[in-house]
Design a protein around this motif. Structure first.
Motif, PDB file in Angstrom:
ATOM      1  N   ALA A 394      33.554  44.495  39.440  1.00  0.00           N
ATOM      2  CA  ALA A 394      33.197  44.608  40.863  1.00  0.00           C
ATOM      3  C   ALA A 394      34.359  44.184  41.749  1.00  0.00           C
ATOM      4  O   ALA A 394      34.695  44.865  42.737  1.00  0.00           O
ATOM      5  CB  ALA A 394      31.955  43.764  41.152  1.00  0.00           C
ATOM      6  N   PHE A 395      34.998  43.052  41.428  1.00  0.00           N
ATOM      7  CA  PHE A 395      36.112  42.584  42.246  1.00  0.00           C
ATOM      8  C   PHE A 395      37.307  43.544  42.200  1.00  0.00           C
ATOM      9  O   PHE A 395      38.121  43.572  43.122  1.00  0.00           O
ATOM     10  CB  PHE A 395      36.544  41.185  41.790  1.00  0.00           C
ATOM     11  N   SER A 396      37.409  44.326  41.128  1.00  0.00           N
ATOM     12  CA  SER A 396      38.505  45.290  41.026  1.00  0.00           C
ATOM     13  C   SER A 396      38.395  46.379  42.084  1.00  0.00           C
ATOM     14  O   SER A 396      39.378  47.046  42.396  1.00  0.00           O
ATOM     15  CB  SER A 396      38.518  45.924  39.625  1.00  0.00           C
ATOM     16  N   GLN A 397      37.203  46.576  42.626  1.00  0.00           N
ATOM     17  CA  GLN A 397      37.000  47.579  43.665  1.00  0.00           C
ATOM     18  C   GLN A 397      37.325  47.046  45.061  1.00  0.00           C
ATOM     19  O   GLN A 397      37.237  47.783  46.035  1.00  0.00           O
ATOM     20  CB  GLN A 397      35.553  48.067  43.627  1.00  0.00           C
ATOM     21  N   ASP A 398      37.665  45.770  45.142  1.00  0.00           N
ATOM     22  CA  ASP A 398      38.014  45.151  46.426  1.00  0.00           C
ATOM     23  C   ASP A 398      39.531  44.963  46.474  1.00  0.00           C
ATOM     24  O   ASP A 398      40.077  44.074  45.819  1.00  0.00           O
ATOM     25  CB  ASP A 398      37.305  43.798  46.559  1.00  0.00           C
ATOM     26  N   PRO A 399      40.257  45.789  47.240  1.00  0.00           N
ATOM     27  CA  PRO A 399      41.733  45.737  47.235  1.00  0.00           C
ATOM     28  C   PRO A 399      42.309  44.636  48.120  1.00  0.00           C
ATOM     29  O   PRO A 399      43.524  44.515  48.232  1.00  0.00           O
ATOM     30  CB  PRO A 399      42.119  47.121  47.770  1.00  0.00           C
ATOM     31  N   SER A 400      41.469  43.817  48.737  1.00  0.00           N
ATOM     32  CA  SER A 400      41.959  42.778  49.638  1.00  0.00           C
ATOM     33  C   SER A 400      42.514  41.600  48.850  1.00  0.00           C
ATOM     34  O   SER A 400      42.332  41.495  47.629  1.00  0.00           O
ATOM     35  CB  SER A 400      40.844  42.299  50.558  1.00  0.00           C
ATOM     36  N   ALA A 401      43.203  40.700  49.562  1.00  0.00           N
ATOM     37  CA  ALA A 401      43.728  39.501  48.923  1.00  0.00           C
ATOM     38  C   ALA A 401      42.600  38.657  48.334  1.00  0.00           C
ATOM     39  O   ALA A 401      42.715  38.114  47.234  1.00  0.00           O
ATOM     40  CB  ALA A 401      44.538  38.686  49.934  1.00  0.00           C
ATOM     41  N   GLN A 402      41.482  38.564  49.056  1.00  0.00           N
ATOM     42  CA  GLN A 402      40.337  37.801  48.565  1.00  0.00           C
ATOM     43  C   GLN A 402      39.766  38.433  47.303  1.00  0.00           C
ATOM     44  O   GLN A 402      39.340  37.745  46.378  1.00  0.00           O
ATOM     45  CB  GLN A 402      39.257  37.711  49.643  1.00  0.00           C
ATOM     46  N   GLY A 403      39.775  39.784  47.247  1.00  0.00           N
ATOM     47  CA  GLY A 403      39.271  40.477  46.075  1.00  0.00           C
ATOM     48  C   GLY A 403      40.107  40.195  44.835  1.00  0.00           C
ATOM     49  O   GLY A 403      39.577  39.946  43.743  1.00  0.00           O
ATOM     50  N   HIS A 404      41.447  40.209  44.983  1.00  0.00           N
ATOM     51  CA  HIS A 404      42.326  39.894  43.852  1.00  0.00           C
ATOM     52  C   HIS A 404      42.143  38.439  43.418  1.00  0.00           C
ATOM     53  O   HIS A 404      42.139  38.122  42.225  1.00  0.00           O
ATOM     54  CB  HIS A 404      43.788  40.156  44.240  1.00  0.00           C
ATOM     55  N   TYR A 405      41.984  37.553  44.410  1.00  0.00           N
ATOM     56  CA  TYR A 405      41.791  36.120  44.103  1.00  0.00           C
ATOM     57  C   TYR A 405      40.498  35.911  43.315  1.00  0.00           C
ATOM     58  O   TYR A 405      40.478  35.218  42.291  1.00  0.00           O
ATOM     59  CB  TYR A 405      41.759  35.318  45.399  1.00  0.00           C
ATOM     60  N   ASN A 406      39.412  36.540  43.761  1.00  0.00           N
ATOM     61  CA  ASN A 406      38.136  36.398  43.064  1.00  0.00           C
ATOM     62  C   ASN A 406      38.216  36.989  41.659  1.00  0.00           C
ATOM     63  O   ASN A 406      37.644  36.441  40.700  1.00  0.00           O
ATOM     64  CB  ASN A 406      37.019  37.081  43.851  1.00  0.00           C
ATOM     65  N   ARG A 407      38.917  38.103  41.521  1.00  0.00           N
ATOM     66  CA  ARG A 407      39.078  38.711  40.202  1.00  0.00           C
ATOM     67  C   ARG A 407      39.834  37.760  39.270  1.00  0.00           C
ATOM     68  O   ARG A 407      39.516  37.637  38.081  1.00  0.00           O
ATOM     69  CB  ARG A 407      39.811  40.051  40.329  1.00  0.00           C
ATOM     70  N   GLY A 408      40.858  37.079  39.816  1.00  0.00           N
ATOM     71  CA  GLY A 408      41.600  36.110  39.015  1.00  0.00           C
ATOM     72  C   GLY A 408      40.712  34.985  38.520  1.00  0.00           C
ATOM     73  O   GLY A 408      40.817  34.545  37.361  1.00  0.00           O
ATOM     74  N   ASN A 409      39.805  34.507  39.367  1.00  0.00           N
ATOM     75  CA  ASN A 409      38.887  33.439  38.953  1.00  0.00           C
ATOM     76  C   ASN A 409      37.983  33.896  37.814  1.00  0.00           C
ATOM     77  O   ASN A 409      37.722  33.158  36.867  1.00  0.00           O
ATOM     78  CB  ASN A 409      38.038  32.985  40.141  1.00  0.00           C
ATOM     79  N   ALA A 410      37.487  35.138  37.914  1.00  0.00           N
ATOM     80  CA  ALA A 410      36.625  35.665  36.846  1.00  0.00           C
ATOM     81  C   ALA A 410      37.412  35.864  35.557  1.00  0.00           C
ATOM     82  O   ALA A 410      36.889  35.643  34.462  1.00  0.00           O
ATOM     83  CB  ALA A 410      35.996  36.986  37.305  1.00  0.00           C
ATOM     84  N   LEU A 411      38.660  36.287  35.681  1.00  0.00           N
ATOM     85  CA  LEU A 411      39.495  36.472  34.487  1.00  0.00           C
ATOM     86  C   LEU A 411      39.755  35.147  33.781  1.00  0.00           C
ATOM     87  O   LEU A 411      39.785  35.072  32.545  1.00  0.00           O
ATOM     88  CB  LEU A 411      40.821  37.130  34.886  1.00  0.00           C
ATOM     89  N   ILE A 412      39.966  34.065  34.552  1.00  0.00           N
ATOM     90  CA  ILE A 412      40.136  32.744  33.944  1.00  0.00           C
ATOM     91  C   ILE A 412      38.886  32.357  33.171  1.00  0.00           C
ATOM     92  O   ILE A 412      38.965  31.795  32.068  1.00  0.00           O
ATOM     93  CB  ILE A 412      40.468  31.697  35.028  1.00  0.00           C
ATOM     94  N   LYS A 413      37.735  32.660  33.713  1.00  0.00           N
ATOM     95  CA  LYS A 413      36.484  32.353  33.022  1.00  0.00           C
ATOM     96  C   LYS A 413      36.408  33.088  31.685  1.00  0.00           C
ATOM     97  O   LYS A 413      35.802  32.594  30.735  1.00  0.00           O
ATOM     98  CB  LYS A 413      35.291  32.734  33.897  1.00  0.00           C
ATOM     99  N   GLN A 414      37.002  34.282  31.620  1.00  0.00           N
ATOM    100  CA  GLN A 414      37.007  35.060  30.394  1.00  0.00           C
ATOM    101  C   GLN A 414      38.147  34.646  29.461  1.00  0.00           C
ATOM    102  O   GLN A 414      38.303  35.203  28.383  1.00  0.00           O
ATOM    103  CB  GLN A 414      37.135  36.556  30.729  1.00  0.00           C
ATOM    104  N   GLY A 415      38.980  33.712  29.917  1.00  0.00           N
ATOM    105  CA  GLY A 415      40.101  33.284  29.101  1.00  0.00           C
ATOM    106  C   GLY A 415      41.289  34.231  29.144  1.00  0.00           C
ATOM    107  O   GLY A 415      42.243  34.081  28.379  1.00  0.00           O
ATOM    108  N   GLN A 416      41.286  35.208  30.068  1.00  0.00           N
ATOM    109  CA  GLN A 416      42.378  36.169  30.199  1.00  0.00           C
ATOM    110  C   GLN A 416      43.394  35.620  31.200  1.00  0.00           C
ATOM    111  O   GLN A 416      43.472  36.052  32.357  1.00  0.00           O
ATOM    112  CB  GLN A 416      41.837  37.531  30.635  1.00  0.00           C
ATOM    113  N   LEU A 417      44.162  34.663  30.760  1.00  0.00           N
ATOM    114  CA  LEU A 417      45.018  33.895  31.666  1.00  0.00           C
ATOM    115  C   LEU A 417      46.151  34.732  32.239  1.00  0.00           C
ATOM    116  O   LEU A 417      46.503  34.596  33.422  1.00  0.00           O
ATOM    117  CB  LEU A 417      45.569  32.667  30.932  1.00  0.00           C
ATOM    118  N   GLN A 418      46.775  35.589  31.417  1.00  0.00           N
ATOM    119  CA  GLN A 418      47.891  36.400  31.897  1.00  0.00           C
ATOM    120  C   GLN A 418      47.426  37.375  32.979  1.00  0.00           C
ATOM    121  O   GLN A 418      48.081  37.545  34.015  1.00  0.00           O
ATOM    122  CB  GLN A 418      48.529  37.173  30.731  1.00  0.00           C
ATOM    123  N   GLN A 419      46.265  38.015  32.749  1.00  0.00           N
ATOM    124  CA  GLN A 419      45.722  38.933  33.755  1.00  0.00           C
ATOM    125  C   GLN A 419      45.328  38.177  35.018  1.00  0.00           C
ATOM    126  O   GLN A 419      45.491  38.690  36.131  1.00  0.00           O
ATOM    127  CB  GLN A 419      44.525  39.696  33.187  1.00  0.00           C
TER     128      GLN A 419
END
Length: 449
Positions: A394-419
């Protein structure tokens, strides 16, 4: 001007009925004498023989509208005089110092230590009706989540967002949390306060420094979280937290340092329980000051005068029982309208979005994720529901800075640190001043080392 300044409505929302009544009356008067549809189909010279002339109706509508307007003013609770009474409130101040170090992710108590601690604090805040409350979270450093406030609901809304993986600095500096709590009480002018430390353990530095950081008039209570058997600390797809030798760290609750602090500071200590016996012991009513009168502060009470507006309505209501009067009331409530959406024009998508936002605020995240139709909201619902893969999508569909930031938080939860690191970089490209993205990028870099 003095009269206007002293005029007050106890329920001003009722005044919104005034334009509704006036619009209804306008439409009623406009269509009451509508042209007979047969007049356009019958020859003019025959109309006087075939069509009845419209009956002249008595002008009761104005009186009915006047009665409704007066009733609305009475409902709004008008008042133009006050009387004061002293304010009574509890004078205790409680600062909650919550441990958000990575060890709080250990799952020796289900679902994990951090979640159970937040649920326990939610119960505490739900029961705390009076007094001032603040919230401090700490890991490698301490951060003020909410300053001292009488609004416990605000702190309850902030609690779910706290996460050990999102703390800017790794570590477990309980002494800094105590220092920050003392600063908050000093800023608020509190001389006697209470600190509740919620932690799964303290190191030697904290053990030595807590007594120094604690004020002379400050009471300390400690809620210990975890078990002595302990468990590994999960870290998403990367497995578990390891030491420098590559061995999995088992986080255990060591009560010895906490008991030492208890002895040195006369603190109360209790382990986390399923019921509220722990809170009852730590925050017993005997250590909370009684109600005190604030003599310098008075609460103004407005005296409602709405009954005076109802006096002229009484004779009008009595006359309404005359034949034919009451039949006009339903006519005022009927507007000629075509099928369509509600007055405010909400589309089904907008209604679903509103229902989803309400479900989100009620913490019904599964329901909210099905109703919400904007990427940011939907992603947040998935994130709160721990459906991190769907949150990333869902966050990947948000091209704003906040969208990328939120996507990064979800990726950390998944253990995908590099992404996650790449997502934070994308956020900072769009908004270089985004401090949260900077802090979380630093955290991701440390976790990759």
């Amino acid at each position: 001007m003095e009269l206007l300044d002293s005029f007050h409505f106890a329920r001003p929302w009722a005044l919104i009925l005034l334009p509704i009544i006036l619009i209804q009356a306008f439409w009623f008067l406009k269509y009451r004498h509508s042209t007979n549809p047969w007049a356009t189909r019958i020859r003019p010279d025959l109309q006087k023989y075939l069509l009845l002339a419209p009956e002249k109706q008595p002008g009761y509508t104005g009186w009915i509208v006047l009665a409704m307007i007066l009733s609305i003013f009475a409902l709004a609770g008008p008042s133009w005089s006050q009387q004061s009474r002293p304010v009574y409130s509890k004078q205790d101040a409680l600062v909650i110092v919550l441990d958000m170090s990575l060890s709080m992710l250990a799952q020796d108590i289900k679902p994990d230590r951090a979640t159970r601690s937040k649920l326990k604090l939610m119960d505490l805040l739900e029961q705390r009706r009076e007094g001032l409350t603040a919230l401090v979270a700490y890991a490698g450093n301490a951060y003020t989540v909410a300053p001292l406030t009488s609004d416990s609901a605000t702190i309850r809304n902030l609690l779910p967002a706290l996460d050990p993986t999102l703390m800017p600095e790794l570590g477990s500096a309980a002494e800094k949390g105590i220092e920050q709590a003392e600063i908050l009480m000093k800023q608020a002018g509190i001389t006697q306060g209470h600190i509740l430390l919620v932690t799964d353990g303290i190191d030697k530095t904290a053990q030595q420094q807590i007594k120094k950081a604690l004020g002379k008039e400050t009471r300390l209570s400690i809620l210990a979280v975890g078990t002595e058997t302990g468990s590994p600390i999960p870290l998403g797809e990367q497995g578990f937290v390891k030491d420098q030798q590559g061995s999995v760290i088992i986080s255990k609750l060591d009560l010895s340092p906490l008991k030492q602090v208890q002895a040195e500071t006369s603190a109360r200590l209790s382990q986390l329980q399923l019921d509220n016996t722990d809170l009852s012991h730590l925050l017993d009513d005997s250590i909370i000051s009684e109600l005190k009168e604030e003599k310098e502060a008075e609460l103004p009470l407005w005296i409602e005068q709405g009954h005076w507006f109802l006096l002229p309505v009484l004779p009008l209501a009595a006359l309404a029982f005359r034949r034919g009067w009451l039949l006009l009331l339903p006519l005022l409530l009927v507007l000629p309208a075509e099928p369509g959406y509600a007055f405010w024009g909400y589309t089904p998508e907008q209604k679903a979005q509103q229902a989803g936002e309400q479900a989100f605020h009620n913490q019904e995240y599964d329901k909210a994720s099905q109703l919400l139709n904007t990427p940011a909201w939907q992603g947040s619902a998935y994130y709160r529901n721990q459906q991190y893969d769907k949150a990333i999508e869902a966050f990947s569909q948000d091209p704003s800075a906040q969208g990328h930031y939120n996507r990064g938080n979800a990726l950390i939860k998944q253990g995908q640190l590099q992404q996650a690191l790449e997502a934070y970089n994308q956020a900072l490209q769009l908004n270089p001043e985004m401090q949260d993205a900077k802090d979380n990028r630093t955290l991701a870099e440390k976790m990759l080392q």
